[in-house]
Design an enzyme around this catalytic site. Structure first.
Site, PDB file in Angstrom:
ATOM      1  N   SER A 171     -21.131  14.736  15.105  1.00  0.00           N
ATOM      2  CA  SER A 171     -22.060  14.261  14.086  1.00  0.00           C
ATOM      3  C   SER A 171     -23.242  13.550  14.724  1.00  0.00           C
ATOM      4  CB  SER A 171     -21.341  13.353  13.088  1.00  0.00           C
ATOM      5  OG  SER A 171     -20.806  12.234  13.750  1.00  0.00           O
ATOM      6  N   HIS A 200      14.036  -3.041  34.755  1.00  0.00           N
ATOM      7  CA  HIS A 200      15.177  -2.553  33.988  1.00  0.00           C
ATOM      8  C   HIS A 200      15.403  -3.466  32.793  1.00  0.00           C
ATOM      9  CE1 HIS A 200      15.872  -1.904  38.341  1.00  0.00           C
ATOM     10  NE2 HIS A 200      16.004  -0.660  37.946  1.00  0.00           N
TER      11      HIS A 200
END
Lengths: 587, 587
Positions: free
Chosen positions: A453, A218
């Site tokens: 590619s 927290h």
């Protein structure tokens, strides 16, 4: 940032009802309070009830199901459930010999669970509470009862739930849970804070470029803040903090939980786990059935925690026992053998069948020398041309990345460089002739460059290689034209694209056309190539005016309008670089 | 942001080896290529091989295991695996009747899987490819073969894997996969972009306060960008986009996958699921075994996608079939009943046994009138005092939040206001006497306020209530002092804290001491209370100088040095407000 909400005040309630609806095959909703299992284990004489604030899912409601917990009380975000909620969840379960409550050590949780237990005891229910205290950052080892509970809770919940499932009475379930808690240690680190639903600002911040060691789930303060470090050093920090707290007389066997806090990717956790596993192995520790994933989160906090839970035979058996909950499932019949013993890498059949990989290395990584035999000067020429292409692409890598980021993921430059580097490395090995050099270079490019590619360059070089198969006839200009044309045809076939689709073809096709025409007109190959490369460069720039094809081979790339295609640009760069080598061949 | 890495070029490789090490009980590593199962299903005559780029875990490598996939080839981050990698993964599996490849529709993946298949076919392996095309945002319905593949892939992988596990030949497995793909539709939304390992800037951005509808998992452009909206409207947007594409002649039965992309919390997904489930139910659609969680991520992207996969009996059975993989596990014996049919809320036993909740509402939410009977003016006084406390706390809510954020999660003000509002609501109901009013108010505060302060205020009011039990003797000042003292004692007991620990006790204890002294000196209660409240206010401010206690009841809160304790401050505010009511009681 919380992006999905119907309002902060409804958030926890909406979450609970959505959760119980999604997993209604496991759970019943206890309205406003939590969830309980649809059916309890047949042999069970004890109930295990978890609980805590919302915002940490799957901790704790995700762990309700067979072989684990019977219920969970869920508070508001980062807020303990109330005594009333806890009481209602416990009362929603069929009566049994006793109820064990298990939860993390936070002031609010302790208070409310204490009050709920007092109320239940007043009704004659035998109930106990085991508070998890695994976070080594939150208090010293000699004050371990003051420590907070974090992701290591799962190690406690799991063995307690397995004890319930095998029919243990409340005394034994409590004993198991206390034993597991005493043998479980965690340490967390945070890279960035989390933001509560409805809040505009993060609850707390971690300075970018730094790591908060021991920060609570927290945002409770941690031990110290340190600069960012490589994953392997972070692994050493975490393991180094937990190993000194190994309980006396342990068997050297642990299970481990590497927990992500929310925004940290699963991939990052696995990168870290690799380093942790090595260090634990080096320390002679056996790791039994580790778990890596998001098991106790803090909304969208970036960070992680490592838990080591030291096992004896009983705990190992309970850890390995089957479980079936929405967020933690374990198949029956699992044996708690140390995974460390199975880390030996399997040699895949592919490597056995073909002992040499595309880079000419055998399975052991040694280079297999083949010798150039009677290879001619064209082999050297191709090597130098590939090196020149690599130099050109490396120089343009940032620009290619920018072009690709317009409509893609920005890795075109790095992928081209990676593929070309692999091609150059492979070309440097002995090759019998030009064709085999180009074929090997294409395979390496495709494999290491990856992506579209990489694949298309592999196909292109493969086609050229086939066109230049060593037939003792030499390499005339017209033969080179034919070979390059064959490469182009293969790219058209593999890529399912046409001229005008805004792909590398928009540069490749005019290149081949001009090269052919110039050679047929009697120009020397080097001159024809240079001229054709110039045309390809202009064609690549002109792809900025093309509309990308929508379809199978291309994502929707509307936003690339006005920007040239990175694949066409890099192709033109490579052709130009190769042309300069043809014009001034190596001595 | 990628915070855990040994360098961008090593990231995918490190991830793969860490993953296969963590789950070596399921997997073998195919070095540099992917993972395969340790053992294949005994009855299987077909192999199912997945693949794609890294960065999307658990998609696809997380789904390798019993009842699902046999192997997965993993490329670099957001880059397709190479043909070589795919080939190696397939060859690492024991030979079978055929290999089905299943992957998302992206240019690079299609190219490399095509090439790998061509190579395997050349070796006589019967292999097929099924390309997943579930993303409705990426192409129109009449061009669905051009769509990209996203999280709905899991619905295809799962049924294909179950078909493999039951012994189907390659023809049937391919048929099942194609059928599932044709019946699976997804739509994604993004709230914020993701950042590639090693990159300083996000790959793409989504304007804060807006939602990019249909944005691809690598940032491919979506359909449009809209302003943020409540979760229920987002649910309607997603469901509304998918329902019109329900296949003709469907049975009205779907499974659903609500997938988180990385930084979006599990809680947010469940909030959204609640809305989706309601809308599907309203549309008369049965939802069978939905899954909510992170199943196909994009590193730390914030966003989610909804998938609906329309089931026939065969697909439902295969979806429900057991599976055991690192990231997707399903126990045996699950029946594909519609979860929608189980959504009816179980009435927990607690509610049956005690039909009225702490707010005096019965199980149906109706107020149960009790009547004030012969309650005296002190009942009205208490009501007004609680209302005054609520007003004071509401006004100070932002400041209390700021104080709490120094060492906590910043919700002290909102928690106090929430608890007090519940107390005021409860006090407004009929109450027999002061004691029962205060007891009910304390229970409501504790339940709705939550957290430590809610619990302690509940304890405090409960103690005061016990001290003021209706004995027909009236409410003298000395009785009030004794009752408040009892409340203080209960808080000390429950909170395990002492004066000086920087808690509300640092204001409460001097308040009670001064109140007692003043009353014993003959001061009227209202004057004594006002003076004591003033002292409490000063004591609360002085907690800024206290060092917080480290321990069980408090997180390490070193950083709160110099800042007063929010619990002490809010207590003083409440005491002051109550004092002003005592000084000027309602007519």
């Amino acid at each position: 940032m919380t992006n999905i909400s119907n309002g902060a005040t409804e958030f926890a309630g909406d979450m609970l009802s959505g959760y119980s609806s999604a997993y209604s095959r496991y759970l019943s909703l206890v309205p406003g309070a939590g969830v309980v299992r649809r059916t309890v284990d047949a042999r069970a004489t004890t109930r295990l009830v978890l609980g805590g604030g919302s915002g940490h899912f799957p901790w704790t409601a995700g762990f309700v199901g067979a072989g684990l917990a019977d219920g969970a009380a869920l508070g508001d975000v980062f807020t303990s459930p109330s005594a009333e909620q806890i009481y209602r969840v416990a009362k929603a379960l069929p009566p049994a010999g006793g109820v064990l409550f298990c939860y993390g050590n936070y002031a609010g949780d302790v208070l409310h669970f204490d009050m709920a237990q007092a109320r239940l005891r007043g009704e004659g229910v035998d109930c106990r509470g085991v508070v998890v205290t695994d976070d080594v950052a939150s208090a010293a080892a000699d004050n371990s009862a003051a420590r907070r509970g974090i992701a290591g809770s799962l190690a406690v919940f799991k063995v307690a739930g397995a004890a319930v499932a095998r029919g243990d009475g409340i005394d034994d379930v409590e004993r198991i849970a206390r034993l597991a808690n005493a043998r479980t240690r965690s340490l967390g680190v945070a890279f960035a804070g989390c933001t509560l639903p409805g809040a505009a600002e993060p609850l707390f911040r971690v300075e970018p470029g730094s790591i908060a060691i021991g920060l609570g789930i927290h945002g409770e303060p941690g031990i110290r803040t340190v600069p960012s470090m490589p994953a392997r050093e972070l692994a050493a920090l975490l393991v180094g903090a937990l190993l000194p707290e190994a309980p006396a007389g342990n068997s050297g066997r642990v299970t481990a939980i590497l927990n992500g806090l929310g925004a940290t990717s699963h991939e990052e956790l696995y990168v870290l786990w690799g380093g942790i596993a090595r260090l634990l192995g080096d320390a002679g520790i056996e790791v039994v059935m580790p778990e890596v994933g998001e098991l106790a989160t803090s909304l969208d906090m970036a960070g992680c925690s490592l838990t080591l839970s030291w096992l004896d035979d009983e705990l190992a058996e309970l850890w390995a026992a089957p479980a079936d909950t929405p967020s933690f499932r374990r198949a029956a019949g699992q044996v708690p053998v140390a995974d460390g013993k199975q880390l030996a890498v399997a040699v895949p059949k592919a490597e056995v069948a073909d002992s040499r990989d595309v880079n000419g290395r055998d399975a052991g990584g040694r280079l297999v020398e083949q010798g150039d035999g009677g290879a001619g000067p064209e082999v050297d020429l191709a090597r130098v041309a590939l090196a020149a292409m690599l130099a050109a692409v490396s120089k343009a890598e940032p620009e290619l990345g920018r072009l690709d980021a317009v409509a893609g993921d920005g890795d075109h430059g790095s992928g081209m460089a990676r593929g070309l580097r692999a091609a150059v490395d492979t070309a440097g090995l002995g090759h019998r002739d030009l064709s085999s050099l180009l074929r090997a270079a294409g395979l390496a490019w495709s494999d290491k460059g990856g992506g579209t590619s990489g694949a298309l360059w592999g196909v292109l070089l493969g086609g050229v290689a086939d066109g230049l198969a060593d037939d003792g006839q030499g390499y005339s200009a017209s033969r080179v034209v034919a070979a390059v044309s064959l490469g182009r045809d293969r790219v058209v076939e593999a890529g399912h694209a046409s001229v005008g689709d805004k792909t590398m073809l928009d540069a490749l096709v005019p290149f081949v056309d001009v090269l052919r025409t110039a050679v047929e007109s009697g120009a020397p190959l080097s001159a024809a190539w240079s001229g054709a490369a110039q045309v390809a460069t202009e064609a690549a720039a002109a792809t900025a005016d093309l509309r990308p094809r929508v379809g199978r081979a291309r994502p929707l790339a509307e936003r690339s309008l006005g920007s040239p295609d990175p694949g066409a640009v890099s192709l033109a760069l490579c052709l130009t670089a190769a042309g300069s080598v043809l014009a001034a061949p190596p001595a």
